[in-house]
Write an enzyme that holds these catalytic residues in place. Structure first.
Site, short mmCIF file in Angstrom:
data_model
loop_
_atom_site.label_atom_id
_atom_site.label_comp_id
_atom_site.label_asym_id
_atom_site.label_seq_id
_atom_site.Cartn_x
_atom_site.Cartn_y
_atom_site.Cartn_z
N PHE A 1 -91.08 -86.50 121.81
CA PHE A 1 -92.12 -87.51 121.98
C PHE A 1 -91.77 -88.81 121.26
O PHE A 1 -91.89 -89.91 121.82
CB PHE A 1 -93.45 -86.95 121.46
CG PHE A 1 -94.58 -87.94 121.42
CD1 PHE A 1 -95.41 -88.12 122.52
CD2 PHE A 1 -94.83 -88.67 120.26
CE1 PHE A 1 -96.45 -89.03 122.47
CE2 PHE A 1 -95.88 -89.57 120.21
CZ PHE A 1 -96.69 -89.75 121.32
N ASP A 2 -91.31 -88.71 120.03
CA ASP A 2 -90.98 -89.89 119.23
C ASP A 2 -89.89 -90.73 119.89
O ASP A 2 -90.00 -91.95 120.03
CB ASP A 2 -90.49 -89.48 117.84
CG ASP A 2 -91.50 -88.68 117.07
OD1 ASP A 2 -91.98 -87.67 117.60
OD2 ASP A 2 -91.79 -89.05 115.92
#
Length: 447
Positions: free
Chosen positions: A208-209
């Protein structure tokens, strides 16, 4: 997840005035701590974080514990902390995934600055204010802690150090990423940016990051990096091999989407403050200077490509066939490059029409260059290869000026550049399922 994500241009970044958000009943900063089965570490983490913010942070704040479907006593500890500490709330999700937790909590938070950190507090909390200060001041859109900056002080094993640096090399080589540390659990984002960016991020886990940062960087948003002091948690439960495999799959997926122009990144683009690249030049149509530079760069590379092809084809065929074949191949590549890089048309819409129009422009260039070769042959009979190249370069310069004018006025007019080709304006992506009614009730009670 919000379903009313607007697609108009992002507003200019404003400095958040002290007391405004607090007077409206909302904190300036919302720090999310995603947890899964952390019954031992959760309470010391929240107590230490709360004490640090209360002593050092000059704005109103909130700490949100995002429980990722824990099966131990973590939910009970989180609820007790929310009852006993002011500015702390708990949020329960029935599915695992750090990305899912951040997306859900950030999408429902009213704080203008959103952050998160790992529960082990490996990052020194003295970096928290420098992390969010550029977002509060309006200088930056996202901020990340970096363990790979030169001034960072990091204590961790050789294995994790190698994996972290290898992953950074992969991101730089495959996705052209310029940020230094995608996976440090210490990040912040302005809320209005999160509202636009989160619906585009597909991953719900550890990637996600990275996906968030890559899309933000490609959209031209400003990412601020803060060197951090970081001590590895020896009791970390992260499965390195499985996480690395999922990350590589994510790199492939995002890289493919960027390559085909499947992401509406123009919806995240400027105006964002006063960008010198967007300032008009007196007496010059808007965007012309930037397009000229892009067209010249693409043209120079295309000319080298064309000359190399011509020299290659000339080994087996006559000058006219070699010229026609080299022009055809280089024209297709030139149209594609100018479409994306010079005139900023993204997506697949109108690509076929643009190539067809580009071939018409190619035919004009073919007529100029072929006519020049024919005239050279009639004048000198059997010219040398170097003479042929010199004549072709001169003819191509004349064709280049005409090609730019036709590209700008006919192939890629303003209306196509504004809407990204012939593709219809995309609607807001459908959000993933948010928390159920009981979770919403718990969240409202915790505020």
């Amino acid at each position: 997840m919000r379903t009313d994500t607007p697609w108009s241009a992002l507003p200019a970044r404003d400095h958040l005035l002290a007391g405004v958000a607090d007077a409206a009943g909302a904190p300036v900063l919302d720090v999310v701590v995603p947890v899964y089965n952390e019954e031992k570490d959760l309470e010391p983490c929240v107590l230490r974080l709360h004490d640090h913010l209360a002593r050092t942070f000059p704005y109103a704040f909130r700490i949100t514990v995002a429980d990722n479907a824990s099966t131990d006593r973590t939910p009970e500890v989180a609820r007790r902390l929310a009852r006993t500490l002011p500015g702390v709330r708990s949020y329960r999700l029935e599915e695992k995934g750090r990305g899912r937790a951040l997306r859900t909590v950030w999408s429902h938070s009213e704080a203008p600055v959103l952050a998160y950190m790992d529960v082990d507090l490996s990052t020194d909390l003295n970096a928290l204010l420098p992390l969010v200060a550029p977002l509060i001041s309006g200088h930056s859109d996202l901020a990340i802690g970096s363990r790979l900056a030169r001034s960072s002080r990091v204590v961790r094993g050789t294995k994790r150090e190698f994996i972290s640096r290898a992953y950074n090399i992969i991101l730089r080589s495959s996705l052209a990423a310029r940020f230094s540390d995608a996976q440090c659990g210490f990040k912040a984002i302005r809320r209005e940016v999160a509202q636009r960016l989160l619906p585009m991020v597909e991953d719900t886990g550890w990637f996600f990051d990275t996906e968030l940062l890559v899309l933000a960087e490609r959209a031209g948003l400003r990412i601020h990096e803060v060197p951090v002091d970081w001590v590895d948690d020896p009791d970390s439960t992260v499965h390195i091999v499985r996480t690395a495999t999922e990350d590589l799959k994510g790199v492939w997926r995002v890289g493919r989407a960027l390559a085909v122009g499947a992401l509406p990144l123009d919806r995240l683009a400027r105006p964002f403050g006063d960008d010198p690249r967007d300032r008009g030049i007196g007496g010059v149509p808007r965007g012309l200077a930037r397009q000229l530079v892009g067209f010249c760069v693409v043209g120079a590379l295309s000319t080298l490509f064309y000359l190399a092809l011509y020299s290659l084809f000339r080994l087996g065929v006559g000058p006219q066939l070699a010229n026609g074949g080299a022009l055809l191949v280089s024209a297709v590549a030139n149209t594609s490059a100018n479409r994306r890089l010079t005139f900023g048309v993204r997506g697949r819409g109108g690509a076929v029409r643009h190539q067809a129009q580009g071939l018409v422009v190619f035919a004009i260039g073919l007529a100029l260059t072929s006519g020049s070769l024919a005239a050279l042959g009639a004048a000198s009979g059997s010219p040398s290869h170097s003479t042929e190249l010199a004549v072709l370069i001169a003819a191509n310069l004349a064709a280049t000026v005409l090609r730019f004018l036709l590209f700008r006025a006919w192939v890629f007019p303003d209306r196509d550049r504004d809407r990204g080709g012939d593709a219809p304006r995309p609607s807001a992506p459908r959000p993933s399922a948010g928390p159920d009614d009981a979770t919403h009730h718990e969240l409202r009670n915790a505020r």
